[in-house]
Write an enzyme that holds these catalytic residues in place. Structure first.
Site, PDB file in Angstrom:
ATOM      1  N   HIS A   1      -7.881 -10.748 -57.039  1.00 25.40           N
ATOM      2  CA  HIS A   1      -7.398 -12.096 -57.379  1.00 25.40           C
ATOM      3  C   HIS A   1      -7.967 -13.000 -56.297  1.00 25.40           C
ATOM      4  O   HIS A   1      -7.486 -12.981 -55.156  1.00 25.40           O
ATOM      5  CB  HIS A   1      -5.872 -12.153 -57.316  1.00 25.40           C
ATOM      6  CG  HIS A   1      -5.202 -11.281 -58.323  1.00 25.40           C
ATOM      7  ND1 HIS A   1      -5.190 -11.570 -59.663  1.00 25.40           N
ATOM      8  CD2 HIS A   1      -4.511 -10.122 -58.191  1.00 25.40           C
ATOM      9  CE1 HIS A   1      -4.526 -10.633 -60.315  1.00 25.40           C
ATOM     10  NE2 HIS A   1      -4.102  -9.738 -59.449  1.00 25.40           N
TER      11      HIS A   1
ATOM     12  N   GLU B   1       0.014  -1.663 -54.203  1.00 27.86           N
ATOM     13  CA  GLU B   1       0.281  -2.564 -53.069  1.00 27.86           C
ATOM     14  C   GLU B   1       1.252  -1.992 -52.025  1.00 27.86           C
ATOM     15  O   GLU B   1       2.257  -2.616 -51.712  1.00 27.86           O
ATOM     16  CB  GLU B   1       0.811  -3.901 -53.582  1.00 27.86           C
ATOM     17  CG  GLU B   1      -0.176  -4.636 -54.458  1.00 27.86           C
ATOM     18  CD  GLU B   1       0.318  -6.023 -54.890  1.00 27.86           C
ATOM     19  OE1 GLU B   1       1.258  -6.560 -54.279  1.00 27.86           O
ATOM     20  OE2 GLU B   1      -0.252  -6.561 -55.844  1.00 27.86           O
TER      21      GLU B   1
ATOM     22  N   GLU C   1      -8.014  -6.336 -61.417  1.00 26.16           N
ATOM     23  CA  GLU C   1      -7.230  -7.540 -61.764  1.00 26.16           C
ATOM     24  C   GLU C   1      -8.018  -8.814 -61.472  1.00 26.16           C
ATOM     25  O   GLU C   1      -7.464  -9.823 -61.013  1.00 26.16           O
ATOM     26  CB  GLU C   1      -5.908  -7.535 -60.986  1.00 26.16           C
ATOM     27  CG  GLU C   1      -5.104  -6.280 -61.215  1.00 26.16           C
ATOM     28  CD  GLU C   1      -3.710  -6.292 -60.602  1.00 26.16           C
ATOM     29  OE1 GLU C   1      -3.225  -7.369 -60.196  1.00 26.16           O
ATOM     30  OE2 GLU C   1      -3.109  -5.210 -60.529  1.00 26.16           O
TER      31      GLU C   1
ATOM     32  N   ASP D   1      -9.549 -12.200 -61.186  1.00 27.53           N
ATOM     33  CA  ASP D   1      -9.511 -13.593 -61.646  1.00 27.53           C
ATOM     34  C   ASP D   1      -9.963 -14.472 -60.492  1.00 27.53           C
ATOM     35  O   ASP D   1      -9.787 -14.117 -59.330  1.00 27.53           O
ATOM     36  CB  ASP D   1      -8.156 -14.022 -62.236  1.00 27.53           C
ATOM     37  CG  ASP D   1      -6.946 -13.793 -61.356  1.00 27.53           C
ATOM     38  OD1 ASP D   1      -7.093 -13.746 -60.114  1.00 27.53           O
ATOM     39  OD2 ASP D   1      -5.837 -13.694 -61.897  1.00 27.53           O
TER      40      ASP D   1
ATOM     41  N   ASN E   1      -3.855   1.360 -56.222  1.00 21.19           N
ATOM     42  CA  ASN E   1      -4.293  -0.007 -56.557  1.00 21.19           C
ATOM     43  C   ASN E   1      -3.805  -0.975 -55.478  1.00 21.19           C
ATOM     44  O   ASN E   1      -2.656  -0.910 -55.049  1.00 21.19           O
ATOM     45  CB  ASN E   1      -3.667  -0.381 -57.914  1.00 21.19           C
ATOM     46  CG  ASN E   1      -4.258  -1.633 -58.519  1.00 21.19           C
ATOM     47  OD1 ASN E   1      -5.478  -1.774 -58.602  1.00 21.19           O
ATOM     48  ND2 ASN E   1      -3.412  -2.555 -58.960  1.00 21.19           N
TER      49      ASN E   1
HETATM   50  C1  XIL Z   1       1.810 -10.182 -62.308  1.00 19.85           C
HETATM   51  C2  XIL Z   1       1.828 -10.597 -63.761  1.00 19.85           C
HETATM   52  O1  XIL Z   1       0.590 -11.154 -64.086  1.00 19.85           O
HETATM   53  C3  XIL Z   1       2.931 -11.579 -64.034  1.00 19.85           C
HETATM   54  O2  XIL Z   1       3.064 -11.785 -65.435  1.00 19.85           O
HETATM   55  C4  XIL Z   1       4.258 -11.093 -63.451  1.00 19.85           C
HETATM   56  O3  XIL Z   1       5.199 -12.094 -63.549  1.00 19.85           O
HETATM   57  C5  XIL Z   1       4.099 -10.690 -62.011  1.00 19.85           C
HETATM   58  O4  XIL Z   1       3.083  -9.723 -61.887  1.00 19.85           O
HETATM   59  N1  XIL Z   1      -0.664  -7.702 -58.586  1.00 19.85           N
HETATM   60  C6  XIL Z   1      -0.356  -6.810 -59.574  1.00 19.85           C
HETATM   61  C7  XIL Z   1       0.076  -7.307 -60.904  1.00 19.85           C
HETATM   62  O5  XIL Z   1      -0.543  -5.597 -59.390  1.00 19.85           O
HETATM   63  O6  XIL Z   1       0.985  -6.425 -61.529  1.00 19.85           O
HETATM   64  C8  XIL Z   1       0.654  -8.680 -60.826  1.00 19.85           C
HETATM   65  O7  XIL Z   1       0.902  -9.124 -62.151  1.00 19.85           O
HETATM   66  C9  XIL Z   1      -0.283  -9.603 -60.097  1.00 19.85           C
HETATM   67  C10 XIL Z   1      -0.516  -9.140 -58.693  1.00 19.85           C
END
Ligand code: XIL
Length: 365
Positions: free
Chosen positions: A233, A149, A265, A267, A197
């Site tokens: 996400h 990010e 990631e 969801d 990523n």
């Molecule tokens: C999130 C985790 O799911 C949580 O448990 C933590 O509190 C914060 O981070 N992008 C990412 C992940 O690359 O590492 C993040 O994960 C979600 C967003």
């Protein structure tokens, strides 16, 4: 007549059992794809959590356990205990491990963020960290999110500790700090696949344009980058029908540069009512969103892994992240029962790749 009824009853039962007799993992392996999930080490001792994980997935990633704030309680200490648990579980169940993440402006320990380090000190700290962590997991973590990010929604570099606050000494040189980090990572473990990523750069937009330009530049100049992670996400409501087509185009242009794409990631959260419950039609729509994304990946030979951010709605970051307004984002409900989304993913995996989208590399080896 009776015999006919009886025969059709058997046929219906047989058809019903076609869905999901095999696990996601088996279907993915037939399709030449890694199917993974983020995991929380404390939950590995929960029987239903561990058995579902081992049965359904062939890849894992520590949701938090390999981030700076877990690995580095203080400047002198490396605490690998939780990360090692993930690796041991994976080894015991023949799963691959993705590492996440070596450089991010967020989730760093206070001693680091508030340490008033100079660029020169930060550069040294970063080099030490990457080298130590990658060497610790050498041969066990096959792919790392090296930088996470780094871009904002306009495609500009985000203000961040490692970039310009104060940065590692390259704050006036654009993506040079990212390049530097990839070079250090490659030196630490030349066999690991190195990924950039990113969130919200999955479809065609200003952020994904910037990722594309950066990766193209890195590839042209021989900067060691092997892949791009698309986080994904997404809330169901924002994921219109064009979303999967857009993601597909983005995957195609990235992989044409010679890098792999991992969906890292995934969801798909749905809105919740005041009792924390979703509408059943949203769960049906959610399944279709999952389906479209899995298909977008399978249709591209360079898309070699699909990973969800957790697998049971019992444990998902979405609840706290959305202050309880969204949730139920994953493939299994809180009781580890498969949801419609599971079925959709299973069906796409079992349909497999098309003849022109067979992966050039076998991601399973
Ligand atoms: C999130 C985790 O799911 C949580 O448990 C933590 O509190 C914060 O981070 N992008 C990412 C992940 O690359 O590492 C993040 O994960 C979600 C967003």
């Amino acid at each position: 007549m009776f015999i006919d009824c009886w025969k059709s009853a058997i046929l219906i039962a047989a058809l019903a059992s076609v869905c999901c007799a095999q696990s996601l993992r088996q279907e993915a392996e037939n399709a030449g794809l890694l199917v993974g999930t983020a995991v929380r080490p404390p939950q590995l001792s929960e029987a239903a959590y561990a058995s579902t994980l081992a049965r359904e997935f062939n890849m894992v990633e520590a949701e938090d356990a390999m981030k700076w704030w877990v690995l580095r309680p203080d400047r002198a200490t490396y605490d690998f205990r939780q990360g090692d648990e993930v690796v041991h579980f994976a080894k015991a169940h023949q799963m691959k491990v993705r590492g996440h993440c070596l450089v991010w402006g967020r989730y760093n320990p206070d001693w680091l963020t508030h340490g008033h380090f100079t660029p020169r000190q930060l550069s040294r700290l970063l080099r030490e960290h990457i080298t130590r962590v990658m060497k610790h997991y050498r041969g066990q973590v096959f792919a790392w999110d090296v930088v996470n990010e780094a871009l904002d929604e306009n495609g500009n570099l985000r203000d961040a500790l490692w970039y310009n606050q104060p940065g590692i000494g390259l704050s006036t040189e654009g993506t040079a700090y990212i390049e530097q980090v990839f070079r250090v990572a490659h030196k630490a473990d030349s066999h690991a696949l190195l990924f950039y990523n990113e969130a919200e750069g999955e479809g065609m937009n200003r952020k994904s344009d910037a990722i594309y330009v950066m990766v193209r530049d890195f590839k042209r100049r021989g900067v060691p980058i092997d892949g791009v992670g698309l986080q994904l996400h997404i809330p169901t409501l924002d994921a219109g029908t064009g979303a999967a087509a857009d993601i597909s185009s983005n995957i195609a242009r990235l992989t044409a540069l010679g890098v792999q794409v991992h969906i890292t990631e995934l969801d798909v959260s749905v809105p919740l009512d005041s009792n924390g419950m979703p509408k059943s039609e949203d769960l049906t729509r959610q399944a279709e969103v999952y389906r479209g994304i899995v298909r977008a990946c399978l249709n591209n030979p360079g898309c070699t892994a699909i990973q969800t951010w957790g697998f049971s709605d019992k444990y998902s970051w979405i609840g706290s992240h959305s202050h309880g307004t969204r949730g139920h984002a994953l493939l299994f409900d809180r009781a580890y029962q498969a949801k419609p989304a599971y079925r959709a993913v299973w069906e796409e995996l079992s349909a497999g790749r098309t003849s022109d989208s067979k992966p050039h590399v076998n991601p399973l080896h």
